[in-house]
Structures are given as C-alpha cells and as structure tokens.
Design a protein around this motif. Structure first.
Motif, PDB file in Angstrom:
ATOM      1  N   ASN A 980     -35.187  42.084 -66.009  1.00 39.17           N
ATOM      2  CA  ASN A 980     -36.571  41.971 -65.535  1.00 39.17           C
ATOM      3  C   ASN A 980     -36.766  43.055 -64.488  1.00 39.17           C
ATOM      4  OD1 ASN A 980     -39.162  41.175 -65.005  1.00 39.17           O
ATOM      5  ND2 ASN A 980     -38.582  39.354 -63.817  1.00 39.17           N
ATOM      6  N   SER A 982     -39.745  45.015 -64.171  1.00 33.84           N
ATOM      7  CA  SER A 982     -41.124  45.265 -63.774  1.00 33.84           C
ATOM      8  C   SER A 982     -41.952  44.041 -64.072  1.00 33.84           C
ATOM      9  CB  SER A 982     -41.690  46.473 -64.554  1.00 33.84           C
ATOM     10  OG  SER A 982     -43.036  46.668 -64.251  1.00 33.84           O
ATOM     11  N   ASN A 988     -41.812  46.563 -68.595  1.00 30.18           N
ATOM     12  CA  ASN A 988     -40.507  45.911 -68.563  1.00 30.18           C
ATOM     13  C   ASN A 988     -39.839  45.988 -69.938  1.00 30.18           C
ATOM     14  OD1 ASN A 988     -38.450  44.240 -67.206  1.00 30.18           O
ATOM     15  ND2 ASN A 988     -39.145  42.623 -68.592  1.00 30.18           N
TER      16      ASN A 988
END
Length: 1097
Positions: A980, A982, A988
């Motif tokens: 994870n 972003s 992401n």
C-alpha cells in the motif's frame, strides 16, 4: 675495310637510282619517295663516317679518295667537294711553289701559315723569322695562337664571320688560288698597329680543313705617317707607334684616360658629310691635350718624355670600317681609320680636299655570268654563273662589287629571243624539190619555210612565254638569291636543319605538352580534393551517432531521476541497502551529465554549412521554436541547442540538491521531466535532420567535384586529340608538300642524275680502278634547253600508298580511349562510394537511436503510473500515445534487422559477425566479463542466451502487459495488492506493478543490457566505417599512382619520342632537297616557291 666501303657505296648508288626512277614514274608514290629519302640520308651519313675511319687508318688511300671524290661529284653533286682537290700535288700556284710548309723559314718576306676549320677560329700554324722580327714575337709565342689576337679588336670582332663567308664562296675558283694585295692592320708584341699589305694563297685542303699562306709587305719608309683606329663614337682603340712622337700619346694613356678623337682634333668630326666626301684635308695639331692635363678627367700624365708637342700640320685621310661580306650588315659602320701624314713647315696645307671617299670594306661577293651564242637554237645562253675572286683596288681599301642583278640577265635573254627571228638563216632558200605524185612530176616548196598560220602560232606562243617570264621575274631574282645563298650543299643542309618548324606545328606541339601537364595536374587536384572531402565526411559521420547519443543521455538522466524520486517517496520496497542504491544512482547521474555536456560541446563547436537545397529543412535547428514550460506555467522559446542547455542546467542543479527536491512538485525536477517527455522528444527530429543534411551536403560536394573533374578531363582529352590530329596532319602535309615539289623536276635533269649514278656504278665495278682515267668516264651532259624551265604547265599526278598517319591516329584514339575509360571508371567508382556513404547513414542512425527509444518506453510507463494525468508527447490521451509508441518499438526492432540484412554487402564482415552474435547468439559472452557473464546468462531465466533479439521482444511485450493491466484497472475490484504505497488506488496499483520482479527486470534490461549491446555495436560500426574508408583511400591512391605512371609513360615513352621522330622526319624530308644539283634547285619553280614560303630565301 675498303672493300666493305665500296660495297656500301654501290648499295647507296643503287638506292639513288631507285629514288630518281621513282620520280620518273607516271604516277609517283609520295610515300615510297619519302621512305627512300630517309634511307638515303642515313646511308649517306654512314658513308661519310666510314670514309673518315678509312682515311684515318690509311691516309695515302689514293684510290679511295678518288672514288669518294667521284661519289661527291656524281651522286651528291656537291660543288664544295667537287672543287676541293684532295692532294697537294694537283694545286698550281702562280707565284711560288712550296712543297713543304717548313720551307717558309728560308723566305725573306714575312710569311704566316694559317690553319682554318669551317665553323672554328683561325689558328696560326707556322711563321718564319721575318714575320717574328716584324712583330717582335718569338716563333713559340705565335704557333697555335688565335689569329684574332694579332688583329685590332674592331677587325677581330667580325673577322671569323668574314673569313667563313669568303671561304664558302671562294672554294669554286680552283684556278684562282691567289688573292691580290690587300691593305690590313696587325698588332706587334707591344700592341701597336702596323699597316701592311698581304697576299693570301690557298695551300692545301683536307676535307673541311684549309691551310692558307699569307705573304706580308711592309713599307719601312712610312716614318712621316701615323694611324689611329677608333670606334664610330670617336673612342681611340688602337694606334701606331709613330703617334707617340707626333701626338704625345701612347697605348697606356688612351687606355687609362679614354681619350677621344675630339680631344686631339676638336673640329675633325663635326662636319662628317664634308669630311668623308673628300679625299683629304689639312689639320693642325697644337697640343690640344694640354688643356686636359690639368683637369680631373686625366688619371695620369699623357706622355712623360715629352712635356710639349710643337704645332704640327698633318694631311688627314679618314676611312670608315665596314664589312660588306656580311650582307645583312654591309651598311653598318664599325669604326674609323685615321691616317695622319706629317707636312713640312715649308709646305702649305691644301686649300681644297683632294682625296675621294675611301671606306675600308671586308671581302664581298661578285657574281659573274657569261653568255654563249647557241647555233642550234639561235639564242644566247647564260653559263658559268660563279663567284669571282676579290679585286684589290688600291693599297688603302678593298672594295667588292655587289651581286649582279639578275634582272639584267633576264633582259639579255629577252634580247636573245628577239634576235632569233632577225638573224635566223634559211639555207634552203630558192631550192625546189621534185617529186612523183600520181604519175606526174610536181614542184614542192621548200620544207624549211613555215606557212603563215604556223608562224602566227609560234609568235603567239612566244608572246605568251614572254608574258609568263615577266610575271615570274621575281622567281629569277629568287633563283639568284638561292644560288648566292646556297652555293654549297653543306650550307643548304645546315640551313634546312636549323630552320625552325612552322607556326602550326610549334603551337600544336606546345599545346599538347601543356595539355598533358594539365591532365597530370588535374588528376593531382582530383586526388587531393577527393581524399580531403572523404576524410572530412569520415570525420563527420559520427555526428549522427552523437546526436542520438545525446538523446540517449537525456533519457538516461530522466530514468535516473525517476529512480531517485522513487527512493525519495519510498516507492521502492524489498531493497535492503537503500543508501547504497541511492549513491549508485547519484554516481550514474553525475556520469550521464558529464557525458551529455561533452556531446553537447562537440556538437555545438562544429561549424555546419548545408547546401542551399537543404537550408529550408535544416533552418529550424537555429530557430527558437522549442517550447519549454516551468512548474508555474510560464512558457519560454529556445533553439534546440538552448533547450538542451536548459536541461543540462536543471540536471546539474538536481545533482547538487537534497533528496527532497526529487519530486514532481519541485520546479527543477518538474522542468526536466515534463519538457524531456514532451517538447524535447517531440522536436528531436530537428537535430537529427540538421546533421543529416550536413552529411548529405558533404556527399554532394564529393559528387560535384567528381563531375567537375570528369568534365574537365573529358574536355582536355578532346582538345588533346584535336591538337595531336592537327600536329600529325600538318607534319604529313609539310612532308608531302616537300616531296611533291620534287615531282615537278625536269625529266631531263632526273635522267641526268640516273646516268651519273650508273657512271659511278661503272667506276665501282671496274677491275683496275687505280689505273682508270676517271675523267674519261664523265657523263656528257646534254646542252641546256633554249629557255630555263620554271615549272611544267601540265599538272603531274601522284599517289600516297603509306598509312603511317592513319596508324598514328588509331594509336592516338586508343590511348585517348584508355584515358577516357579510366576517367569513367574513376567517376563511377566515386559515385558508388557516395552511394555507400548514403547507405551507411541509415545504418548508423538506426543502430544508435534504438537504445534511447527502448529506454523511453520504460520511462513513459513509469511516469504514467505515478502521474496518470501527465502529458506525454504533447498528447492529452497519454495511454493511447504510449500504446502507439510501443508499436513503434516493435517496428524499430524489425527495421534494424532488415536494414542490416539489406546493406550487408557494404558492411565489414567483423561487424556482421558481431551483430549476429549480439542479436541471435549468446550476447553475454561478448558484453560482459567474469561474474557479470553469469548474471547476464541468469537474467530472466537465460533469455539473453538466446540472443538480444528475443530479449528485446520480451522487453517490449512486458511493457505492453504492464500498460494493458494499468489500462484495465477497476477501482471497484479488489486486487489483493501486496503493498500500500499510495492513497490513490490507481497509482497504488501501478506502483505495485513496478515493484514486481517483471518491473525490476524491465528497468535492468533497458539500463544495463540494451545500453551495453548498442554501445558494443556502435563501436564495431565505427570501426567498420573506418576500415571501409581506408580501403577506398588505398584504392584511390593505387589508381592515382597508376594514372601518374600511365601519363608519364605516354608522355616520356610515347609522345616525346613520336614528337622528336616526326620533327626529325620532317627535317630529313627537307634534307632530301640536298639530293638536287644547284642547277636543279635554280630551275625548279616549285622548290623555289617552297623555300620562299619557308623563309629560306
């Protein structure tokens, strides 16, 4: 030796018969005539050389000398040899008989014996005691000295020419061996002159050697006379010893002080016309030099023994010094002779000038012509034209009459023609002839009478001939000149050999020499410019590679900046040593910036000049059309070079900044990433086109020079061919012209020569030649015709069977064709070389550009995954643009394979092997060493072991898979992502894709393996181009050497020998005129006209 000599003489006689018989043919063959002339001239020289050798071995070869004399009389018709008597016993002297030269020592008169060779100085051979006593020399001082040394300088300057002229014209008079007394001046040992009278006798002749004997008479009762010789300007050069007591001057004083006649007698030369028109005048010498003695002009005392000379009266006679024996200089005056005779004081000076003009002249020529009345033709015929001996007029001067004007003789001939009709006797007048005609006896008129019609025809014919004689009177005058100028065969041959060639032949030969030199010079220039231009092209071919290398450095910096940003934003995971990776990226950034600066400086420093036809396309490189945008939205326009400098500046600032500044939100980072992804790559073709057209301009320059030199060489070859044609045809024309003039000789004269040759054969074939009376085998010449025939009215035909000119022209055409084929080959070869360079340019461009294009695909996807809304290639639909770019990469790889297969003929074998090893075999063994090889072979399950081509396809396919996955992302779907990184689901998702093993392998592929492979191939390609250039340069050098060798062979071994051979043949054909007798030369109008045109008369 003598037997062989007789055999050679017999052969040349037979050849002469063949020569004269050829002229008697109904249609003479000019070619055969000329060839016979060549052979006869060569054989003639051999006979002369053999005669000298035989006579040197046996000087008493009486029989040989007599036969050679007959040969010169009958065959050569040389009056020089004919008149010479080869033995001293045959000479008759009128005044004394001298059997041996040594006997002159017993003679009371001063005697000098002179030895003279033609074209050489006269030397003193012997003198007697009286001569030595007179001049004050010893006998050893005079023997073998030059005769000019005992003569005054003014006379000595022209004496050699005068005696040559005298000898050449005096030889004919064999029965006139004595010249009457002549007044001359000689120098004593103390250099003072003596006036003497001399008689010259011809003693002996040995071929071209003459021995002359001079008997001197000196009047010792000349104590009251003194003589002065001066230049025309009055500079005293010589004087007699009496001048010391009379005038108080000696040789030393006049030499040091340069005393003039005007210094002695100021008024003597002021009135030249009055003085030289009188025979004598009174002068008074009042010691005029006393005025000069105190002046600065006199360097020393005039005469130390006499301080004062009393007033003395002289009877003065002045004569000019002239040389009438030199026809071209007979009117020139070379000096003065002043005779001063002292007058007693009781006598008075003559009030009137009594003595007529006397001029001192050198021997000249007088032509004597005799007329004889021919009973058979009832006309006067001129015979025995000869040069008479010199006539001595008095003791002071010797004046020769000028040559007799031939026009008077022509007038006499016309008078004889008129007498023909007036004194012709008819011995059969009044006699009747009875004949039986048809059973009747009839009276027939005397056959000696001419009917009226026949008389009229004869009179008309005579009038026509009279008119022709009037029109051709200039020919008679030319004959007279010819006879006086060419009295001897040696003179004729010398004049013919020394006469310069015609203007057309001279100019054409000089043009040919110049054109051959220009051909060599042009080839040197062509070779020089070709090597220079090709070297310049070779040096600038790497520019295409450097332009692409600059773009590769820009995209490599872009890739490094993206990796540092990933570290800054913590987008990279599964990396144990972040600091080490960061340091490696900064080191790589520094290296790439330095490489970019280096390439940029090299490209900016080159002065590029493109052709006019390419300026419109290449001018954009210098225009400010590149848009650069900063983070605030401000737009600036730059040229392409300035835009690259801006990127270098921003990259350098980022290199020296904190890690936190490597973010898209920072100005410098944004400026570099945004503009390099849009405007730089979008306008990258501007720089590529600019340098591409510059290389094309260099190639066009090479082609232009080759075309220029090809046209110039072709034009020169055409001019050379025309000049050679003119030269050969003019030689042939003049040769035939001389030979044709022989065709119109009088037939009776030719037959006379044939009879002479036959008589010589009879002499040679006689068994007892020594007892033979050669004078009885003389040919009885026929009487001369009534009139001197100038030229036959009927034009005689002739033929020319030779093909020498056509053969020479064929050889010339062949040689010119070889040269032209050589130039065509050079031109085609240069064109092929230019085509090869044109074909190499796409290979260089394609090989060097693929690296940057492959890298840019990875950079596009990485930037798109982090900034989904970023503009790529100035397109709002960035995903579609990247998909299109990936298709371009597929095509780029295929084009690279295709272009290397297409142009494999011009590529070096080593490069082709290296290309196949990299793209189709295990490339790791060629790109890396040691441990790096194993890493390369293990990369992506050994995909590079199968070849870089498979690796590139796998690389492009991975990029397509990533981009497709990113495009198909659904934010409402749960992907069970590992990281994870972003808050934005799309970003992401993209970062998770990049942190996979495939994403890492894509980065390693483009930064390490693709770059190493392309650098390896670029290096081999550059070596291949240099090898090709060296081969071309070697080939051009060999061709240049071959051409120089060929032009030297053509010039030295073909043209110059041919030129000399043709000129020598022309001179030999001219010398064929020496086969003719002087009489034949005189009566042939065609030969006289030819000699006049040649400037011989």
């Amino acid at each position: 030796m003598e037997k062989e000599f007789y055999q050679k003489m017999e052969k040349i006689t037979i050849m002469f018969i063949e020569f004269w018989n050829q002229l008697l043919e109904e249609i003479p063959d000019i070619y055969k005539l000329i060839q016979l002339g060549y052979l006869l001239l060569n054989k003639k020289q051999e006979i002369e050389q053999d005669y000298r050798k035989v006579t040197q071995q046996n000087r008493r070869a009486k029989k040989l000398k007599r036969i050679y004399q007959k040969y010169t009389e009958l065959i050569l018709n040389d009056l020089n040899f004919k008149t010479f008597q080869f033995e001293l016993s045959n000479q008759q002297f009128q005044y004394m008989q001298i059997e041996d030269i040594e006997e002159i020592s017993s003679q009371p008169d001063p005697i000098i014996v002179i030895q003279k060779h033609l074209n050489q100085d006269s030397n003193i051979m012997n003198v007697n005691k009286s001569f030595c006593s007179l001049l004050g020399y010893s006998k050893t001082d005079l023997i073998k000295r030059n005769l000019n040394e005992i003569m005054p300088d003014i006379y000595a300057s022209k004496h050699n020419q005068c005696i040559e002229n005298y000898l050449l014209h005096k030889i004919e008079a064999t029965n006139q061996q004595i010249i009457k007394s002549s007044h001359v001046y000689i120098k004593t040992k103390n250099k003072y002159i003596l006036p003497i009278n001399i008689k010259v006798k011809l003693l002996e002749v040995h071929h071209n050697e003459l021995i002359l004997l001079g008997i001197l008479e000196y009047n010792f009762q000349q104590s009251n006379q003194c003589y002065i010789i001066s230049s025309p300007e009055g500079n005293i050069t010589d004087l007699s010893s009496n001048c010391i007591s009379f005038l108080g001057i000696d040789l030393q004083s006049i030499t040091l002080n340069q005393i003039l006649i005007s210094d002695l007698f100021p008024e003597i030369l002021k009135n030249n016309n009055q003085i030289f028109n009188k025979s004598g005048f009174c002068v008074i010498y009042n010691d005029h030099l006393q005025v000069l003695k105190a002046s600065k002009r006199l360097k020393q005392s005039i005469h130390s023994t006499s301080t004062y000379i009393p007033k003395t009266k002289f009877n003065c006679i002045i004569n000019y010094i002239q040389f009438n024996c030199l026809l071209e200089e007979q009117d020139l005056k070379y000096g003065l002779v002043i005779k001063l005779e002292q007058i007693k004081t009781s006598q008075q000076c003559k009030q009137e000038y009594l003595i007529q003009q006397n001029t001192i002249r050198s021997p000249g020529i007088k032509v004597i012509g005799c007329f004889r009345f021919a009973q058979r033709s009832l006309t006067y015929k001129m015979e025995n034209i000869r040069f008479n001996e010199l006539d001595s007029l008095n003791n002071d001067t010797l004046i020769m009459e000028s040559s007799l004007n031939f026009s008077k003789l022509v007038g006499c001939m016309r008078m004889s023609r008129h007498l023909k009709t007036s004194i012709k006797l008819n011995y059969g007048e009044g006699i009747k002839i009875k004949r039986l005609i048809q059973n009747q006896i009839s009276d027939i008129e005397d056959s000696l009478e001419l009917d009226a019609k026949k008389k009229e025809e004869v009179e008309d014919q005579e009038e026509k001939e009279e008119n022709e004689n009037i029109k051709e009177s200039d020919i008679f005058s030319q004959r007279d000149t010819l006879q006086s100028q060419f009295f001897q065969k040696s003179l004729i041959q010398k004049e013919l050999e020394e006469k310069p060639i015609s203007f057309i032949i001279k100019i054409s030969s000089r043009i040919i020499h110049s054109l051959l030199f220009v051909l060599l010079l042009l080839q040197i220039l062509s070779y020089t410019f070709s090597i220079k231009n090709e070297q310049e092209l070779l040096n600038n071919l790497p520019l295409i590679n450097q332009v692409n290398q600059r773009m590769s450095n820009i995209f490599m910096i872009q890739s490094i900046l993206q990796d540092i940003r990933f570290i800054n934003l913590h987008y990279l995971v599964n990396i144990s040593n972040i600091s080490q990776v960061l340091k490696q990226n900064f080191d790589m950034l520094e290296y790439e910036i330095q490489q970019l600066k280096l390439v940029q400086n090299e490209l900016s420093s080159i002065k590029v000049e493109t052709a006019d036809k390419y300026k419109e396309q290449s001018s954009k490189y210098h225009e400010k059309i590149i848009i650069m945008v900063d983070i605030y939205g401000y737009i600036s326009n730059f040229t392409f070079n300035e835009a690259i400098d801006q990127l270098i500046s921003k990259a350098t600032q980022l290199q020296n900044s904190d890690l936190t500044l490597f973010d898209y939100s920072k100005p410098d980072f944004f400026y570099y990433i945004y503009n390099s992804l849009n405007y730089i790559i979008w306008n990258g073709r501007i720089a590529e086109t600019y340098y591409w057209f510059y290389i094309q301009t260099l190639i066009d320059t090479i082609i232009s020079y080759e075309i220029l030199f090809f046209v110039l060489n072709t034009c020169i070859l055409i001019s050379l061919t025309i000049s050679i044609f003119v030269f050969l045809t003019q030689i042939q024309k003049e040769t035939n012209k001389i030979a044709q003039s022989l065709i119109f000789l009088k037939e009776s004269s030719i037959k006379e020569q044939v009879r002479n040759c036959e008589n010589l054969l009879v002499i040679l074939q006689c068994e007892d030649q020594e007892d033979q009376d050669y004078n009885q085998i003389e040919n009885e010449n026929e009487e001369y015709n009534d009139k001197k025939e100038i030229q036959s009215k009927k034009q005689k035909k002739f033929q020319y069977s030779g093909s020498q000119l056509s053969k020479l022209l064929v050889k010339t055409a062949f040689i010119v064709s070889v040269f032209q084929l050589f130039y065509i080959y050079i031109f085609i070869d240069s064109k092929l070389i230019s085509d090869e360079y044109n074909e190499l340019m796409p290979i260089i461009n394609q090989t060097s550009i693929v690296e940057s294009y492959y890298r840019l695909g990875d950079n596009f996807i990485r930037e798109l995954f982090i900034n989904p809304n970023i503009s790529i290639l100035n397109s709002p639909n960035n995903q579609a643009t990247v998909f299109g770019y990936l298709e371009l990469l597929y095509n780029l790889n295929a084009e690279l394979m295709e272009i290397n297969n297409k142009y494999q003929d011009i590529l070096d074998q080593e490069y082709l092997i290296a290309f196949n090893q990299i793209y189709f075999m295990n490339s790791c063994t060629y790109l890396f060493k040691n441990q790096q090889i194993q890493e390369c072979e293990n990369f992506e399950d050994g995909i590079l072991v199968q070849g870089l081509s498979i690796g590139i396809i796998k690389y492009i396919e991975d990029l397509r898979i990533f981009l497709t996955s990113f495009k198909l992302f659904d934010e409402f779907q749960n992907y069970n992502l590992e990281f994870n990184l972003s808050d934005d689901k799309l970003i992401n998702y993209g970062l998770n894709l990049l942190n996979t093993k495939r994403g890492s392998d894509i980065r390693i592929m483009q930064q390490r393996y693709l770059r190493s492979a392309q650098n390896y191939l670029n290096q081999y390609l550059q070596q291949n181009i240099e090898a090709i250039f060296q081969q071309l340069q070697l080939r051009k050098t060999i061709l240049f050497i071959c051409f120089c060798f060929m032009i030297l062979i053509v010039t030295i071994m073909i043209w110059l020998p041919t030129f000399q051979y043709q000129i020598q043949n022309l001179i030999q054909v001219r010398c064929m005129l020496t086969f003719l007798t002087p009489r034949m030369l005189n009566i042939s109008k065609s030969i006289v006209i030819h000699l006049k045109q040649e400037g011989m008369i």
